[in-house]
Design an enzyme around this catalytic site. Structure first.
Site, PDB file in Angstrom:
ATOM      1  N   SER A 387     -16.687  -1.455  -6.263  1.00 26.38           N
ATOM      2  CA  SER A 387     -17.500  -2.049  -5.204  1.00 26.38           C
ATOM      3  C   SER A 387     -16.819  -1.962  -3.839  1.00 26.38           C
ATOM      4  CB  SER A 387     -17.795  -3.518  -5.536  1.00 26.38           C
ATOM      5  OG  SER A 387     -16.721  -4.342  -5.159  1.00 26.38           O
ATOM      6  N   CYS A 388     -17.548  -2.397  -2.809  1.00 28.32           N
ATOM      7  CA  CYS A 388     -17.040  -2.360  -1.439  1.00 28.32           C
ATOM      8  C   CYS A 388     -16.247  -3.613  -1.090  1.00 28.32           C
ATOM      9  CB  CYS A 388     -18.208  -2.193  -0.465  1.00 28.32           C
ATOM     10  SG  CYS A 388     -19.400  -3.546  -0.525  1.00 28.32           S
ATOM     11  N   LEU A 389     -16.029  -4.487  -2.051  1.00 30.08           N
ATOM     12  CA  LEU A 389     -15.273  -5.708  -1.793  1.00 30.08           C
ATOM     13  C   LEU A 389     -13.785  -5.459  -2.006  1.00 30.08           C
ATOM     14  CD1 LEU A 389     -17.538  -8.302  -3.633  1.00 30.08           C
ATOM     15  CD2 LEU A 389     -17.489  -7.772  -1.193  1.00 30.08           C
TER      16      LEU A 389
END
Length: 457
Positions: A387-389
């Site tokens: 993910s982009c986290l």
């Protein structure tokens, strides 16, 4: 071509069941093929492992001549195969939601094999539990009133536990203190649609000593209930049996030696699950039963003398060695001359540890997709999800690989059946939920996959 797993030099290799070790060595090409077909991460489940774990606990209880009932805590894993294995082996199921109850019913469980111990039951959940006459653990006087209000006028006696909050659990929001239990008993005295089956408690942590203390409190309440004219038959001690993920000596050495710089965050977690504890679930249960409860009598002596059945809801302990999670590496990115991040495909199973400022202290196993043309130098890396986290990581801990992994290689986390597999699974970025399949054997004894769904396990 036979591919061999690579040891990751971080000192915490997992304890492996023979079937798992066999898959990662002799059948590594098959594992690579399964991931190619079913995606990453891939959750693989061995239902027979749960049956073995259940048999080990039953052996202890039978050896102590204690009447017992074991409910598998279904919340620990969404696998229907594990639920069905528990039923097949003679256990019941602890269902903590309406949806777990419905799955249990579809698998053929009747109410006599079901208990609902969760504290936040909806009225719809109550109604379906009542309809099949499942055992309900009542968490509070408020829940008791809700339950009574929802009972049909002609209801058959509905069995219930009253959930005690032991004195050393005062900060817990679960259960009720002893005086509230007595209040509920007074309320039950005039309600013939409910049958008081006994007491339930669940204690945080993994020490058998705290269960003994809670049992002593429960024993006083059993005596009080009998003075009030009730006939309780069970005491339910909940779950919390420890699981040994890694060797105890290795685990203790790791904890003693670890430093802030061993983590990409520069901070050691304050607490960990006891991954390398000294006791197996069976050892723990033996210690509990032989412990002195009062006046020189053991817990087992008390239960036998009082004609009480010991109930429990192990989840993690019954799922021990019952599953692995397999990730495919998508990229290895250099962050500096001595540090890398390894990205894996799929949602981060270890969020249930890292997002709570802890860590899954079990090393993954690297299964290479091909033999490397030349030996690369060792690297250190942490593992990140898709993910982009920035905090979507499987491991904040720096792992040392004897050779740099490549895209397409697999990282296998062993023993993920107990919560790690799916506690925080989601479809973030619209990534599909991981496939979950049961590993069985064909007529030739070779491992094959069977869909882990109701009606197909």
């Amino acid at each position: 071509m036979t591919l061999h797993p690579h040891k990751i030099d971080s000192g915490l290799p997992p304890i492996l069941r023979a079937a798992t070790a066999d898959l990662l060595t002799r059948h590594a090409p098959r594992l690579l093929d399964w991931v190619a077909r079913h995606g990453s991460p891939l959750n693989l489940v061995w239902p027979d492992a749960l049956e073995d774990n259940l048999a080990a606990l039953k052996d202890v209880l039978t050896g102590h001549r204690v009447e017992h009932v074991i409910y598998y805590g279904a919340k620990v894993n969404k696998s229907p195969g594990l639920m069905q294995a528990a039923l097949r082996a003679g256990a019941g199921l602890d269902v903590s939601s309406l949806y777990e109850l419905r799955d249990a019913r579809r698998l053929g469980a009747d109410g006599a094999r079901l208990v609902a111990t969760g504290p936040a039951k909806t009225s719809e959940f109550h109604q379906e539990l009542i309809a099949c006459n499942a055992l309900i653990s009542v968490d509070s006087p408020e829940e008791l009133e809700d339950l009574i209000e929802g009972l049909p006028a002609d209801a058959r006696p509905q069995p219930i536990f009253l959930r005690l909050r032991p004195r050393d659990q005062r900060k817990s929001r679960f259960g009720m203190p002893a005086d509230a239990v007595v209040h509920c008993l007074t309320r039950l005295a005039g309600e013939n649609r409910l049958r008081f089956a006994g007491l339930h408690f669940h204690v945080s942590g993994y020490r058998w000593e705290t269960r003994v203390a809670a049992l002593s409190e429960a024993a006083d309440l059993v005596a009080e209930a009998r003075r009030m004219g009730f006939s309780p038959r069970m005491i339910d001690i909940g779950g919390g049996l420890p699981v040994q993920y890694v060797d105890q000596a290795s685990y203790e050495a790791h904890l003693a030696a670890q430093a802030p710089e061993d983590y990409r965050t520069g901070k050691k977690p304050d607490s960990f699950y006891p991954y390398g504890g000294p006791l197996s679930p069976a050892d723990w249960l033996h210690r509990l039963l032989e412990a002195e409860l009062r006046q020189g009598r053991s817990v087992a002596d008390y239960l036998r003398r009082e004609g009480l059945t010991l109930a429990m809801e192990p989840g993690r302990a019954l799922a021990d060695q019952a599953a692995i999670t397999v990730f495919r590496i998508s990229r290895v990115k250099a962050l500096g001359p001595d540090s890398h991040v390894i990205f894996v495909e799929g949602s981060s199973f270890s969020a249930c540890e890292t997002w709570f400022a802890s860590e899954f202290l079990v090393d993954p196993i690297l299964v290479p997709a091909t033999r490397p043309a030349a030996q690369s130098p060792p690297i250190r890396a942490y593992l990140a999800g898709h993910s982009c986290l920035d905090e979507d990581v499987l491991s904040n801990r720096w792992l040392r690989f004897p050779a740099a992994p490549n895209a397409g290689d697999l990282l296998v986390y062993a023993n993920t059946g107990g919560y790690q597999m799916d506690l925080l699974e989601n479809e973030f970025h619209r990534h599909p939920m991981p496939a979950r399949l049961c590993v069985m054997k064909d007529a030739e004894g070779q491992p094959i996959l069977v869909r882990d769904t109701i009606g197909e396990v």
